[in-house]
Design a protein around this motif. Structure first.
Motif, PDB file in Angstrom:
ATOM      1  N   ILE A 181      43.878  47.735  44.745  1.00  0.00           N
ATOM      2  CA  ILE A 181      44.809  47.061  45.651  1.00  0.00           C
ATOM      3  C   ILE A 181      45.987  46.589  44.811  1.00  0.00           C
ATOM      4  CG2 ILE A 181      45.146  45.122  47.223  1.00  0.00           C
ATOM      5  CD1 ILE A 181      42.123  45.207  47.771  1.00  0.00           C
ATOM      6  N   LEU A 193      40.559  35.260  50.029  1.00  0.00           N
ATOM      7  CA  LEU A 193      40.295  36.644  49.665  1.00  0.00           C
ATOM      8  C   LEU A 193      38.789  36.826  49.579  1.00  0.00           C
ATOM      9  CD1 LEU A 193      42.907  37.079  46.765  1.00  0.00           C
ATOM     10  CD2 LEU A 193      42.976  38.266  48.960  1.00  0.00           C
ATOM     11  N   SER A 194      38.300  37.967  50.029  1.00  0.00           N
ATOM     12  CA  SER A 194      36.872  38.234  49.899  1.00  0.00           C
ATOM     13  C   SER A 194      36.581  38.724  48.488  1.00  0.00           C
ATOM     14  CB  SER A 194      36.444  39.291  50.919  1.00  0.00           C
ATOM     15  OG  SER A 194      36.955  40.550  50.515  1.00  0.00           O
ATOM     16  N   SER A 204      35.204  41.460  47.538  1.00  0.00           N
ATOM     17  CA  SER A 204      35.550  42.860  47.297  1.00  0.00           C
ATOM     18  C   SER A 204      37.067  43.032  47.195  1.00  0.00           C
ATOM     19  CB  SER A 204      34.983  43.746  48.414  1.00  0.00           C
ATOM     20  OG  SER A 204      35.492  43.340  49.655  1.00  0.00           O
ATOM     21  N   GLN A 205      37.820  42.205  47.906  1.00  0.00           N
ATOM     22  CA  GLN A 205      39.283  42.269  47.764  1.00  0.00           C
ATOM     23  C   GLN A 205      39.705  41.864  46.348  1.00  0.00           C
ATOM     24  OE1 GLN A 205      40.284  39.728  51.082  1.00  0.00           O
ATOM     25  NE2 GLN A 205      41.230  41.420  52.206  1.00  0.00           N
ATOM     26  N   GLU A 207      48.409  44.623  51.603  1.00  0.00           N
ATOM     27  CA  GLU A 207      47.084  45.214  51.863  1.00  0.00           C
ATOM     28  C   GLU A 207      46.028  44.158  52.126  1.00  0.00           C
ATOM     29  OE1 GLU A 207      45.995  48.454  49.031  1.00  0.00           O
ATOM     30  OE2 GLU A 207      48.021  48.168  48.275  1.00  0.00           O
ATOM     31  N   VAL A 208      46.303  42.915  51.728  1.00  0.00           N
ATOM     32  CA  VAL A 208      45.338  41.846  51.992  1.00  0.00           C
ATOM     33  C   VAL A 208      45.959  40.760  52.878  1.00  0.00           C
ATOM     34  CG1 VAL A 208      43.905  42.175  49.947  1.00  0.00           C
ATOM     35  CG2 VAL A 208      45.966  40.772  49.780  1.00  0.00           C
TER      36      VAL A 208
END
Lengths: 276, 286
Positions: free
Chosen positions: A132, A119-120, A122-123, A137-138
């Motif tokens: 989120i 995961l980044s 920002s995620q 969505e990821v």
């Protein structure tokens, strides 16, 4: 009856007197080493101090908390022999001497069955602030994300908030856990959970068959090796700071903190000993 | 009737000593409660002065490190979980006691009683771990999970004390009602339950006290999010869980605010005991 009363009162007075006497004598004899600062390091410093006292009879290691900034200020003004700071020093504080004794790091943890493998930043921020809400969505399954947060005051929460630039009131959690072990049990029992844990504990449990997955950060693998080497990003040093080169008992204590003798204590607090 | 007072002018030495010892013990027991209260007040004084009492009711949320100190969601959660648990445990517990005493064959009854005693002896962390592994994956960390595990934990307390108080009813009562031709259920409902009321209230009271003070199991299954739950499946945090979660890492005002949680908890218990006392008195003398 009377004799019994006299005896009791006499005994009480005697014990009180000897207690006060013993206190004054022991205070007069004791040399004191004063440490103040970070509440993350304090519990570890207390235990190291206890072991150190056993080796140096007549010495008392006095550990007080109050945050890293207090530790730095006290060391600077000479109020404390040694300051404790669980962060890197700012440039304005560079005149102090830093002795790193351990590193503390956290990593994001998912259930082992979750197809998401990274995961980044920002995620992660999106997930924790509630923007989120679903794993699809990821890049995961179609399932609601179950967000785990830590209780206020925990060191891991502090590291997490600072690294991702979050404020605790803005986080929407589905559950709040206390220690790492509770966090691991909760994630292992819920395929849609996400949480963050001390790397030391998470790695240990994963090696012992608990179904969890440690996410990399900035493409660096989460492990005690990368943490000890200082390459894993979500980490902080646990520092002792002194004004000038330490001497005498302070020097011996700092060397003791960095020696192999206390690695078991450091690991028991889920930190990794610093490699020099 | 003979008087309980000895007729000789000076009581025996052993009695004097016994009375002295009993008084001393009574002073110690009540002294400890007072000391705890004084200690709680002293420790929470910095928060009561520095934050002010009203902010514990009116702040936006509980985020002590961001200077927000509202405890009302936790007071509500503590009460909701306690009453939920006791509502489930009362019928089960008193039912178990009645079954043990009046319906089960003697062998089965003693076996069942032993089982209840065993259940009462299981440490709360063990209940918590079991719930974390078995209940939470199904119910999720929620108010409901807390109520389920708590009602299981206080069930043996309620059942055993209810059973003991039923055992103290004079045998003549049941003989008399049997002689009047009452059936077993009419006898239980009309004669035995009312005459055991005092003991049953005690059973419920001890169950309540254990439920509101329970910490570890609740901490493990309730999710600990500080909020007013909108449904049974929302996570909540109780006052006890709040103290256990944050105490070891709290400093200064935050620490002192946690002692205010303790004070609130003590207030709740005092309130519950007072209400229960009032209820049982009123009914007995009415």
């Amino acid at each position: 009856m009377k004799r019994f009363l006299v005896l009791t009162v006499g005994l009480l007075l005697l014990s009180l007197g000897s207690w006060i006497g013993w206190k004054t004598i022991s205070r007069a004899q004791n040399r004191r080493l004063v440490l103040t600062g970070s509440s993350t390091i304090a519990p570890l410093a207390v235990e190291i101090g206890r072991r150190f006292e056993a080796l140096h009879p007549g010495l008392r290691v006095d550990v007080q908390t109050g945050g890293s900034s207090r530790g730095i200020a006290d060391a600077r003004r000479g109020i404390a022999d040694i300051g404790m700071a669980s962060r890197r020093l700012k440039t304005s504080e560079k005149e102090l001497l830093v002795h790193t004794i351990a590193r503390d790091g956290i990593c994001m943890v998912l259930h082992a069955g979750n197809p998401v493998s990274s995961l980044s930043d920002s995620q992660i921020v999106g997930i924790y602030t509630g923007k989120i809400q679903n794993w699809k969505e990821v890049g995961g399954k179609d399932a609601a994300i179950f967000v785990l947060n830590k209780a206020e005051g925990r060191g891991t929460l502090e590291v997490f908030l600072k690294f991702f630039g979050l404020e605790n009131p803005s986080i929407h959690a589905d559950a709040i856990v206390g220690d790492n072990e509770q966090g691991i049990k909760t994630i292992a029992g819920n395929p849609n959970a996400i949480g963050y844990l001390s790397i030391g504990t998470a790695e240990y449990d994963q090696k012992h068959g608990v179904p969890i997955k440690l996410l990399p950060s900035h493409a660096v693998q989460a492990s005690t090796e990368t943490l000890a080497a200082g390459t894993f990003p979500i980490s902080r040093p646990l520092n002792l700071v002194t004004k000038g080169v330490p001497s005498g008992i302070a020097k011996t204590f700092i060397e003791f903190c960095q020696a192999k003798d206390v690695h078991d204590l450091i690991k028991a607090h889920y930190f990794v000993p610093a490699t020099r | 009737m003979t008087s309980l007072r000895p007729t000789t002018s000076s009581p025996p030495r052993a009695d004097v000593f016994l009375v002295f010892a009993l008084r001393a013990l009574a002073v110690v027991a009540s002294g400890i409660v007072l000391l705890i209260l004084v200690f709680l007040l002293l420790e929470s004084a910095p928060a009561l002065e520095g934050i002010g009492l009203t902010r514990f009711f009116s702040d936006a949320s509980w985020h002590p490190l961001s200077d927000r100190f509202n405890m009302m969601p936790m007071v509500f959660a503590s009460l909701a979980i306690t009453f939920g648990a006791i509502l489930a445990a009362i019928p089960l517990g008193i039912g178990s006691a009645l079954f043990c005493r009046y319906y089960a064959p003697p062998k089965l009854a003693s076996l069942y009683r032993a089982l209840l005693q065993l259940l009462a002896g299981i440490p709360s962390v063990v209940y918590g771990f079991w719930a974390l592994v078995v209940l939470v994956p199904v119910l999720f960390p929620s108010l409901l999970a807390g109520i389920v595990i708590l009602s299981l934990m206080i069930l043996p307390t309620v059942a055993l004390i209810a059973d003991a108080s039923l055992a103290q009813i004079p045998l003549e009562y049941s003989h008399g009602s049997a002689a009047l031709g009452l059936g077993r259920w009419s006898m239980i409902r009309g004669v035995l339950l009312p005459s055991a009321r005092r003991g049953l209230v005690t059973a419920i009271l001890l169950g309540l006290a254990r439920a509101i003070g329970e910490t570890m199991a609740v901490l493990m299954v309730c999710g600990n999010v500080v909020q007013f739950p909108k449904s049974l499946t929302d996570p909540v945090r109780t006052l006890t869980a709040n103290i256990a979660l944050e105490m070891s890492y709290a400093g200064d005002l935050h620490r002192s605010a946690l002692f205010v949680s303790g004070l609130l908890l003590m207030g709740l218990v005092v309130l519950l005991v007072a209400i229960a006392e009032g209820l049982s008195r009123g009914k007995i003398y009415a």
